[in-house]
Design a protein around this motif. Structure first.
Motif, PDB file in Angstrom:
ATOM      1  N   UNK A 448       0.832  -1.208   0.000  1.00 36.40           N
ATOM      2  CA  UNK A 448       0.000   0.000   0.000  1.00 36.40           C
ATOM      3  C   UNK A 448       0.864   1.254   0.000  1.00 36.40           C
ATOM      4  N   UNK A 449       1.982   1.215   0.741  1.00 36.79           N
ATOM      5  CA  UNK A 449       2.889   2.376   0.757  1.00 36.79           C
ATOM      6  C   UNK A 449       3.389   2.669  -0.646  1.00 36.79           C
ATOM      7  N   UNK A 450       3.778   1.609  -1.360  1.00 36.95           N
ATOM      8  CA  UNK A 450       4.289   1.789  -2.724  1.00 36.95           C
ATOM      9  C   UNK A 450       3.167   2.179  -3.682  1.00 36.95           C
ATOM     10  N   UNK A 451       2.020   1.526  -3.550  1.00 31.93           N
ATOM     11  CA  UNK A 451       0.898   1.789  -4.462  1.00 31.93           C
ATOM     12  C   UNK A 451       0.367   3.204  -4.307  1.00 31.93           C
ATOM     13  N   UNK A 452       0.249   3.673  -3.060  1.00 30.66           N
ATOM     14  CA  UNK A 452      -0.312   5.004  -2.816  1.00 30.66           C
ATOM     15  C   UNK A 452       0.739   6.108  -2.868  1.00 30.66           C
ATOM     16  N   UNK A 453       1.990   5.745  -3.069  1.00 27.97           N
ATOM     17  CA  UNK A 453       3.046   6.750  -3.172  1.00 27.97           C
ATOM     18  C   UNK A 453       3.178   7.591  -1.905  1.00 27.97           C
ATOM     19  N   UNK A 454       3.058   6.962  -0.735  1.00 28.42           N
ATOM     20  CA  UNK A 454       3.076   7.721   0.513  1.00 28.42           C
ATOM     21  C   UNK A 454       4.398   8.421   0.777  1.00 28.42           C
ATOM     22  N   UNK A 455       5.483   7.892   0.218  1.00 30.92           N
ATOM     23  CA  UNK A 455       6.796   8.455   0.513  1.00 30.92           C
ATOM     24  C   UNK A 455       7.276   9.437  -0.548  1.00 30.92           C
ATOM     25  N   UNK A 456       6.456   9.694  -1.541  1.00 27.38           N
ATOM     26  CA  UNK A 456       6.834  10.655  -2.579  1.00 27.38           C
ATOM     27  C   UNK A 456       6.751  12.073  -2.021  1.00 27.38           C
ATOM     28  N   UNK A 457       7.898  12.703  -1.884  1.00 22.43           N
ATOM     29  CA  UNK A 457       7.941  14.074  -1.381  1.00 22.43           C
ATOM     30  C   UNK A 457       7.644  14.172   0.109  1.00 22.43           C
TER      31      UNK A 457
END
Length: 549
Positions: A448-457
């Motif tokens: 989910x972290x990768x799919x939702x892009x939680x760590x982008x920026x």
């Protein structure tokens, strides 16, 4: 004349003695003709006088017995010849046969140097019967021994089967309780987080008071479940002590973080003296003992009282003292306080509970082979002293307290990543942390972290990670995040799994554990400690850009 008279008198005496011998005796010359026989010989063989005359051949006596049937069925002539041969074929012989009256007769023959023969006969019926009875008894005893052995073997097999079933049942019970505990503690954890959020937002309003009552009830449920699970694990043998060498200051620091908020809430002054001493025992189980002792000390100390925790060296052991100014108890109650579901009357009025805490302590102390001393005065307080083996060498794992950690009092603005496979827990955690001013993002898995892009920026200051995730364990997930975001990333494991194995792995990776249901004060203290681990030097920008790529 005198010599002839003396010889005659000697022969008469010998003949008289010959007749008094209990065995039947007969003497035969070299031609096997009868010289003399006593009356016992004649009686035992039931021979007529005519046969007993001197000069009667041995063969004639045997032929008489053969014709009478004493020598068994068959031709009497042949039987007589065989009987004479059996008595004379060897220097000495011993034979047995039935007599005319059915008794058992034993014959012994001895050949003389001049070729003569001495023949004795004895009625051994009583001895044979005794031997037969003894043999029968031995057989009976052997049979009984075999039967008892077989019965004992069956019982042992049944006991082993019963023990195996009991062990299996214990393991199944432990697995069931562990699963049930985890499944029940998950929603309980969410409920406590929601009530904590309600308390903070409602303040001193009636809704806030209601939320505090709910939280107290949830705390009681948590204590009962934790105690029952611990007792089940200990009694089933699921807890296997794993001795390691460690410094006590980590254990003391953990007690400060966990019980400092509780002591302040209850108006009790908690003082924990730092210690650099090292011990060798099971770290997690020893910590559980100290936790229960400190919890009890705070619970049964009135507002304004004091609780002191310190260490002393006593020979080859280290003594941890937990001293309080609480209600205390008299010596007659010492054994009672360690019994299951046993609570003193004045203690029951002060705090809720089932009276299982010290019962767990007693079991753990026994499992670890430790010593626990107790000294208490009713109305003045108590001292519980736990003796641990002093370490003979330096710990192989460096304690986290080797380097001072900064405590951050204001956690507002911290970026917190929460990962838990239960959406209700994530929602409750977000509500609580947002109320504290944190910038919170949540996910149910690494996917989910990768799919939702939680760590982008967005680079988290710390991570609160559940242990039981769907695709992997929380500890491995933390390692993955550190590899991709930055090895400096502070993290804590939030879990309902209280097994020593999980605690040991977490300690080896220097990852603190927050047990579910989460206590807000303890959680805030953990977050403050983790926030103090954030690097101050430039470089996080590189990690952030790596996370964005």
């Amino acid at each position: 004349m005198e010599e002839r008279a003396e010889t005659s008198n000697g022969d008469g005496a010998l003949a008289a003695a010959f007749d008094f011998i209990p065995q039947g005796l007969a003497l035969f010359d070299a031609n096997l003709h009868l010289l003399r026989a006593n009356s016992r010989y004649r009686d035992l063989l039931a021979l007529p006088e005519i046969i007993m005359r001197a000069g009667t051949p041995l063969y004639d006596i045997a032929l008489f017995l053969g014709r009478r049937g004493d020598l068994g069925p068959g031709d009497a002539i042949v039987l007589a010849a065989q009987r004479v041969q059996s008595l004379t074929e060897a220097p000495t012989t011993t034979t047995k046969r039935r007599g005319a009256s059915g008794q058992t007769l034993e014959f012994q023959s001895v050949r003389q140097p001049d070729g003569g023969l001495v023949l004795s006969v004895l009625d051994v019926s009583a001895r044979i019967e005794a031997e037969a009875a003894l043999e029968k008894m031995n057989q009976s005893l052997e049979r009984r021994v075999e039967e008892r052995t077989a019965a004992l073997t069956r019982v042992n097999i049944e006991l082993e089967q019963a023990r195996s079933k009991a062990d299996l049942a214990n393991r199944d019970k432990t697995r069931f309780l562990a699963a049930a505990s985890h499944d029940l503690l998950q929603p309980l954890n969410a409920a406590r987080l929601y009530t904590s959020t309600m308390i903070e937002r409602a303040g001193g309003t009636p809704v806030g008071e209601l939320a505090r009552s709910i939280e107290a009830s949830l705390s009681a449920v948590e204590e009962i479940m934790s105690a029952l699970l611990d007792i089940s694990r200990i009694d089933s043998g699921a807890l296997k002590p794993t001795p390691t060498t460690f410094r006590l200051r980590d254990l003391m620091a953990k007690a400060q973080v966990e019980f400092g908020p509780l002591a302040r809430e209850r108006g009790v002054r908690l003082k924990i003296l730092p210690s650099s001493k090292s011990v060798t025992t099971d770290r997690a189980l020893a910590g559980r003992i100290v936790q229960n002792l400190v919890s009890n000390a705070i619970k049964y100390t009135r507002p304004g009282g004091r609780v002191l925790i310190g260490c002393r060296t006593r020979g080859t052991r280290i003594r941890i003292d937990v001293i309080d100014t609480g209600i205390g108890f008299n010596k007659d109650q010492h054994a009672l306080i360690f019994a299951e579901f046993s609570r003193l009357e004045h203690g029951a009025r002060m705090a809720q509970g089932l009276g299982l805490g010290l019962s767990i302590v007693r079991r753990l102390v026994s499992a670890l082979g430790l010593t626990l001393e107790l000294d208490s005065v009713e109305g003045r307080g108590s001292r519980f002293s736990l003796y641990l083996p002093r370490a003979r060498e330096k710990p192989g794992i460096v304690d986290g307290d080797a380097q001072p950690r900064e405590q951050v009092s204001n956690i507002a603005g911290l970026k917190v990543l929460c990962v838990d496979n239960e959406r209700s827990i994530l929602d409750a955690m977000e509500g609580l942390l947002t109320g504290w001013g944190c910038d919170v993002r949540s996910a149910r898995s690494l996917r989910d972290i990768d799919r939702d892009g939680l760590l982008l920026g967005w680079l988290p200051d710390l991570v609160l990670m559940d242990y039981h995730l769907d695709q992997t364990s929380g500890l491995d997930a933390i390692e993955w995040l550190r590899h991709n975001v930055g090895g400096h990333l502070p993290a804590a494991l939030v879990t309902a799994d209280r097994s020593p194995q999980v605690r040991q792995i977490a300690e080896e990776r220097a990852i603190p554990i927050v047990t579910k249901p989460v206590k807000p004060a303890a959680l805030r203290a953990i977050i403050s400690g983790l926030a103090g681990q954030r690097p101050r030097q430039p470089g996080s920008r590189t990690a952030e850009s790596r996370a964005s790529n």
